[in-house]
Design an enzyme around this catalytic site. Sequence first.
Site, PDB file in Angstrom:
ATOM      1  N   THR A 132       0.707  -1.266   0.145  1.00 19.86           N
ATOM      2  CA  THR A 132      -0.063   0.004  -0.059  1.00 19.86           C
ATOM      3  C   THR A 132       0.822   1.232   0.026  1.00 19.86           C
ATOM      4  OG1 THR A 132      -1.681   1.245   1.494  1.00 19.86           O
ATOM      5  CG2 THR A 132      -0.108  -0.417   2.618  1.00 19.86           C
ATOM      6  N   ASP A 133       0.312   2.375  -0.501  1.00 13.92           N
ATOM      7  CA  ASP A 133       1.119   3.679  -0.299  1.00 13.92           C
ATOM      8  C   ASP A 133       1.001   4.131   1.152  1.00 13.92           C
ATOM      9  OD1 ASP A 133      -1.675   4.248  -0.137  1.00 13.92           O
ATOM     10  OD2 ASP A 133      -1.701   5.808  -1.513  1.00 13.92           O
ATOM     11  N   GLU A 134       0.207   3.553   1.839  1.00 13.54           N
ATOM     12  CA  GLU A 134       0.200   3.929   3.327  1.00 13.54           C
ATOM     13  C   GLU A 134       1.630   3.991   4.055  1.00 13.54           C
ATOM     14  OE1 GLU A 134      -3.500   3.083   5.152  1.00 13.54           O
ATOM     15  OE2 GLU A 134      -4.715   3.011   3.320  1.00 13.54           O
ATOM     16  N   TYR A 157      -2.105  -0.505  11.086  1.00 15.20           N
ATOM     17  CA  TYR A 157      -1.987  -1.332   9.774  1.00 15.20           C
ATOM     18  C   TYR A 157      -0.779  -1.035   8.694  1.00 15.20           C
ATOM     19  CZ  TYR A 157      -3.192  -1.835   4.569  1.00 15.20           C
ATOM     20  OH  TYR A 157      -3.178  -1.915   3.312  1.00 15.20           O
ATOM     21  N   ALA A 159       2.213   0.265   9.542  1.00 11.02           N
ATOM     22  CA  ALA A 159       3.381  -0.101  10.052  1.00 11.02           C
ATOM     23  C   ALA A 159       3.234  -1.841   9.554  1.00 11.02           C
ATOM     24  CB  ALA A 159       3.222   0.115  11.611  1.00 11.02           C
ATOM     25  N   LYS A 161       2.259  -3.365   7.236  1.00  9.25           N
ATOM     26  CA  LYS A 161       2.679  -3.595   5.607  1.00  9.25           C
ATOM     27  C   LYS A 161       3.964  -3.386   5.507  1.00  9.25           C
ATOM     28  CE  LYS A 161       0.389  -4.758   2.800  1.00  9.25           C
ATOM     29  NZ  LYS A 161      -0.236  -5.984   2.204  1.00  9.25           N
ATOM     30  N   ASN A 187      -8.346   1.282  -3.274  1.00  3.89           N
ATOM     31  CA  ASN A 187      -8.926   0.674  -4.707  1.00  3.89           C
ATOM     32  C   ASN A 187     -10.466   1.003  -4.335  1.00  3.89           C
ATOM     33  OD1 ASN A 187      -7.035  -2.048  -5.795  1.00  3.89           O
ATOM     34  ND2 ASN A 187      -6.265  -0.335  -4.849  1.00  3.89           N
ATOM     35  N   LYS A 196     -15.150  -0.311   4.098  1.00  2.31           N
ATOM     36  CA  LYS A 196     -14.141   0.782   3.636  1.00  2.31           C
ATOM     37  C   LYS A 196     -15.226   1.796   3.191  1.00  2.31           C
ATOM     38  CE  LYS A 196     -10.574  -1.652   4.261  1.00  2.31           C
ATOM     39  NZ  LYS A 196     -10.126  -2.768   3.327  1.00  2.31           N
ATOM     40  N   PRO A 212     -21.196   8.329   8.009  1.00  2.87           N
ATOM     41  CA  PRO A 212     -20.481   8.942   8.844  1.00  2.87           C
ATOM     42  C   PRO A 212     -19.240   9.304   7.875  1.00  2.87           C
ATOM     43  CG  PRO A 212     -20.222   6.499   8.952  1.00  2.87           C
ATOM     44  CD  PRO A 212     -21.348   6.978   7.838  1.00  2.87           C
TER      45      PRO A 212
HETATM   46  P1  NAD Z   1      -9.528  -7.548   2.060  1.00  2.46           P
HETATM   47  O1  NAD Z   1      -9.727  -7.365   3.513  1.00  2.46           O
HETATM   48  O2  NAD Z   1     -10.750  -7.435   1.283  1.00  2.46           O
HETATM   49  O3  NAD Z   1      -9.085  -9.111   1.802  1.00  2.46           O
HETATM   50  C1  NAD Z   1      -7.973  -9.765   2.275  1.00  2.46           C
HETATM   51  C2  NAD Z   1      -8.241 -11.290   2.326  1.00  2.46           C
HETATM   52  O4  NAD Z   1      -7.138 -12.016   2.890  1.00  2.46           O
HETATM   53  C3  NAD Z   1      -9.492 -11.807   2.671  1.00  2.46           C
HETATM   54  O5  NAD Z   1      -9.966 -12.850   1.806  1.00  2.46           O
HETATM   55  C4  NAD Z   1      -9.196 -12.780   4.048  1.00  2.46           C
HETATM   56  O6  NAD Z   1     -10.029 -13.984   4.387  1.00  2.46           O
HETATM   57  C5  NAD Z   1      -7.699 -12.963   3.782  1.00  2.46           C
HETATM   58  N1  NAD Z   1      -6.862 -13.364   4.726  1.00  2.46           N
HETATM   59  C6  NAD Z   1      -6.804 -12.435   5.838  1.00  2.46           C
HETATM   60  N2  NAD Z   1      -5.866 -13.108   6.760  1.00  2.46           N
HETATM   61  C7  NAD Z   1      -5.257 -14.278   6.143  1.00  2.46           C
HETATM   62  C8  NAD Z   1      -4.437 -15.481   6.671  1.00  2.46           C
HETATM   63  N3  NAD Z   1      -3.861 -15.110   7.925  1.00  2.46           N
HETATM   64  N4  NAD Z   1      -4.257 -16.344   5.778  1.00  2.46           N
HETATM   65  C9  NAD Z   1      -4.816 -16.506   4.486  1.00  2.46           C
HETATM   66  N5  NAD Z   1      -5.777 -15.551   4.144  1.00  2.46           N
HETATM   67  C10 NAD Z   1      -6.103 -14.367   4.995  1.00  2.46           C
HETATM   68  O7  NAD Z   1      -8.354  -6.911   1.531  1.00  2.46           O
HETATM   69  P2  NAD Z   1      -8.210  -6.235   0.186  1.00  2.46           P
HETATM   70  O8  NAD Z   1      -8.930  -4.894   0.130  1.00  2.46           O
HETATM   71  O9  NAD Z   1      -8.417  -6.981  -0.914  1.00  2.46           O
HETATM   72  O10 NAD Z   1      -6.324  -5.794   0.130  1.00  2.46           O
HETATM   73  C11 NAD Z   1      -5.572  -6.819  -0.476  1.00  2.46           C
HETATM   74  C12 NAD Z   1      -4.125  -6.699  -0.271  1.00  2.46           C
HETATM   75  O11 NAD Z   1      -4.078  -5.157  -0.953  1.00  2.46           O
HETATM   76  C13 NAD Z   1      -3.832  -6.385   1.179  1.00  2.46           C
HETATM   77  O12 NAD Z   1      -2.477  -6.850   1.224  1.00  2.46           O
HETATM   78  C14 NAD Z   1      -3.849  -4.775   1.337  1.00  2.46           C
HETATM   79  O13 NAD Z   1      -2.829  -4.492   2.180  1.00  2.46           O
HETATM   80  C15 NAD Z   1      -3.512  -4.299   0.036  1.00  2.46           C
HETATM   81  N6  NAD Z   1      -4.083  -3.069  -0.413  1.00  2.46           N
HETATM   82  C16 NAD Z   1      -5.279  -2.903  -0.447  1.00  2.46           C
HETATM   83  C17 NAD Z   1      -5.632  -1.498  -1.077  1.00  2.46           C
HETATM   84  C18 NAD Z   1      -7.103  -1.299  -0.935  1.00  2.46           C
HETATM   85  O14 NAD Z   1      -7.619  -0.250  -1.240  1.00  2.46           O
HETATM   86  N7  NAD Z   1      -8.014  -2.217  -0.592  1.00  2.46           N
HETATM   87  C19 NAD Z   1      -4.832  -0.666  -1.310  1.00  2.46           C
HETATM   88  C20 NAD Z   1      -3.381  -0.899  -1.339  1.00  2.46           C
HETATM   89  C21 NAD Z   1      -3.068  -2.156  -1.186  1.00  2.46           C
HETATM   90  P1  TYD Z   2     -10.848   3.524   4.199  1.00  2.00           P
HETATM   91  O1  TYD Z   2     -11.955   3.111   3.072  1.00  2.00           O
HETATM   92  O2  TYD Z   2     -10.837   2.951   5.650  1.00  2.00           O
HETATM   93  O3  TYD Z   2      -9.432   3.709   3.538  1.00  2.00           O
HETATM   94  P2  TYD Z   2      -7.957   4.024   4.280  1.00  2.00           P
HETATM   95  O4  TYD Z   2      -8.131   4.404   5.561  1.00  2.00           O
HETATM   96  O5  TYD Z   2      -6.989   2.812   3.979  1.00  2.00           O
HETATM   97  O6  TYD Z   2      -7.746   5.200   3.315  1.00  2.00           O
HETATM   98  O7  TYD Z   2     -10.962   5.238   4.272  1.00  2.00           O
HETATM   99  C1  TYD Z   2     -10.895   6.091   3.329  1.00  2.00           C
HETATM  100  C2  TYD Z   2     -11.179   7.355   3.791  1.00  2.00           C
HETATM  101  O8  TYD Z   2     -12.475   7.665   4.302  1.00  2.00           O
HETATM  102  C3  TYD Z   2     -10.165   7.757   5.161  1.00  2.00           C
HETATM  103  O9  TYD Z   2      -9.495   9.126   5.142  1.00  2.00           O
HETATM  104  C4  TYD Z   2     -10.964   7.663   6.257  1.00  2.00           C
HETATM  105  C5  TYD Z   2     -12.207   8.012   5.519  1.00  2.00           C
HETATM  106  N1  TYD Z   2     -13.738   7.276   6.225  1.00  2.00           N
HETATM  107  C6  TYD Z   2     -14.662   8.021   6.553  1.00  2.00           C
HETATM  108  O10 TYD Z   2     -14.621   9.297   6.389  1.00  2.00           O
HETATM  109  N2  TYD Z   2     -15.790   7.516   6.921  1.00  2.00           N
HETATM  110  C7  TYD Z   2     -16.080   6.221   7.027  1.00  2.00           C
HETATM  111  O11 TYD Z   2     -16.940   5.548   7.650  1.00  2.00           O
HETATM  112  C8  TYD Z   2     -14.878   5.342   6.705  1.00  2.00           C
HETATM  113  C9  TYD Z   2     -14.915   3.783   6.709  1.00  2.00           C
HETATM  114  C10 TYD Z   2     -13.667   5.908   6.157  1.00  2.00           C
END
Ligand code: NAD
Ligand code: TYD
Length: 354
Positions: A132-134, A157, A159, A161, A187, A196, A212
Site C-alpha cells: 500500500t501507499d500508506e 496497519y 506499520a 505492511k 482501490n 471501507k 459517517p
Molecule cells: P481484504 O481485507 O478485502 O481481503 C483480505 C483477504 O485475505 C480476505 O479474503 C481474508 O480472508 C484473507 N486473509 C486474511 N488473513 C489471512 C491469513 N492469515 N491467511 C490467509 N488468508 C487471509 O483486502 P483487500 O482490500 O483485497 O487488500 C488485498 C491486499 O492489497 C492487502 O495486502 C492490502 O494491504 C493491499 N492493498 C489494498 C488496498 C485497498 O484499497 N483495498 C490498497 C493498497 C493495497
Molecule cells: P478507508 O476506506 O478505511 O481506507 P484507508 O483508511 O485505507 O484510506 O477510508 C478512506 C477514507 O475515508 C479515510 O480518510 C477515512 C475515511 N472514512 C470516513 O470518513 N468514514 C468512514 O466511514 C470510513 C470507513 C472511512
Amino acid sequence: MAKTVLVTGGCGFIGVNFVRLLLRERQDWRVINLDKLTYAGNLQSLADVSSHPNYSFVKGDICDAALLATLFREQQIDTVAHFAAESHVDRSITGPAEFIQTNVVGTFTLLEAAKKHWSGKSEGCRFLHVSTDEVFGSLGATGFFTEETAYDPRSPYSASKASSDHLARAYFHTYGLPVLITNCSNNYGPYQFPEKLIPLILNNGLHGRPLPVYGDGGNIRDWLYVQDHCEAIVRVIEQGRLGESYNIGGHNEKTNLHVVQLLCDLLDQKAAPLPSGQPRRSLISFVKDRLGHDRRYAIDAGKVAEKLDWLPKVTFEQGIAKTVDWYLANRDWTASVTDGSYQQYYQNMYGDRA
Ligand code: NAD
Ligand code: TYD
C-alpha cells in the site's frame, strides 16, 4: 508463459477481482487460491468460477508453514501473488494483534516457504508482494509518493505492511528470492467489503442510515479502480524487474467529502428515493476523527508508466458509476457479508461517535 500461481487472500476484495482477471485473460495459468476466510473473505464472491478447470481453492492460513510447504511441493507453485492481509485501518487501531500476525508473521512464513521450495531453481519464479501507499505516511498539500519516498507508516496497519515490505525486500537482497513489490493507492470497485468508505456509504445510503464522515471530510485519497490495479499486478509479474517496487495509482485525488457527496447524488439518481423524500446528502454525519488520521495520499505512478507501459484505463467518473451499479445489482452480496459479527463491529465503531 504457463504459470502455477498461488494467490493468497483470493477471497478478499482485490483478490477476487484478480482471480477473475487471471481466469479470463491468462488461460494457461493455474490459479490456487489460499484464503483463511476471515470476515473479509467470501467464497460466494467466486462461486460462479469455482468449477473452472484452472482454479482451485484451499482454506488455510498463510501463517501455517506446514500447509505452505505441502502446497508448494504438491502444486509446484512458481508464482506467488500475495494479497492476504488484515486491511482495514480502523480495525488495526482497535485490534492491532491480528495485523502483526497475518501481515508480518504471515508474510514471513510465506517468504520462507517460497525460499525453501525455490532454492536453487528460482529461474522464472516470481513472488509479488501487494502493498500500500500508506507505508509512506501522510502528505501535506503538495507532493507525491515515489518509489524513493522514505517509509513513514503511522497506523498499526501501515506499520505492519511496511514491515512486510521490508521483509520481502530483505529476502531479495539476502537470499536472491525473486521478489517484486507493488505499493498501491486506495482501490474501489465490485466486491469490496462494506466497511471501507465507498461501499459503506453506498450500503448506508441505500438503507437511509447516517453516512459517517470522519473529521472535516477534507482528507484526501487517490482512488484507483480495482480492475486497473489487477492489470498492473499482472504487468509487474510478467515484466517487472526483480527486487524493485512499483507505485500504482489512478491520479484521482479526491476529498472524502467530495466522494461521499458524489455517491449520494448517484444513489439519488439510480436508486429509489428515501422514504423521507430528502436527498441523501442530508444523511451526511460528521463524526469524531480517526486516531492519527493520515491527511493526504497521492501516488506518482510515473515509473510503472514509463518502465512497464501501464496506465489506468478507467476514469474516476466511469469507475464510480460502475461501482454504484454493481452494488445496486448485488444487494444480496452485501446483505450476506454484513452478518452478525459485522453488525456488532459497526455498532462498536459508530455507536458513540455520531
Ligand atoms: P481484504 O481485507 O478485502 O481481503 C483480505 C483477504 O485475505 C480476505 O479474503 C481474508 O480472508 C484473507 N486473509 C486474511 N488473513 C489471512 C491469513 N492469515 N491467511 C490467509 N488468508 C487471509 O483486502 P483487500 O482490500 O483485497 O487488500 C488485498 C491486499 O492489497 C492487502 O495486502 C492490502 O494491504 C493491499 N492493498 C489494498 C488496498 C485497498 O484499497 N483495498 C490498497 C493498497 C493495497
Ligand atoms: P478507508 O476506506 O478505511 O481506507 P484507508 O483508511 O485505507 O484510506 O477510508 C478512506 C477514507 O475515508 C479515510 O480518510 C477515512 C475515511 N472514512 C470516513 O470518513 N468514514 C468512514 O466511514 C470510513 C470507513 C472511512
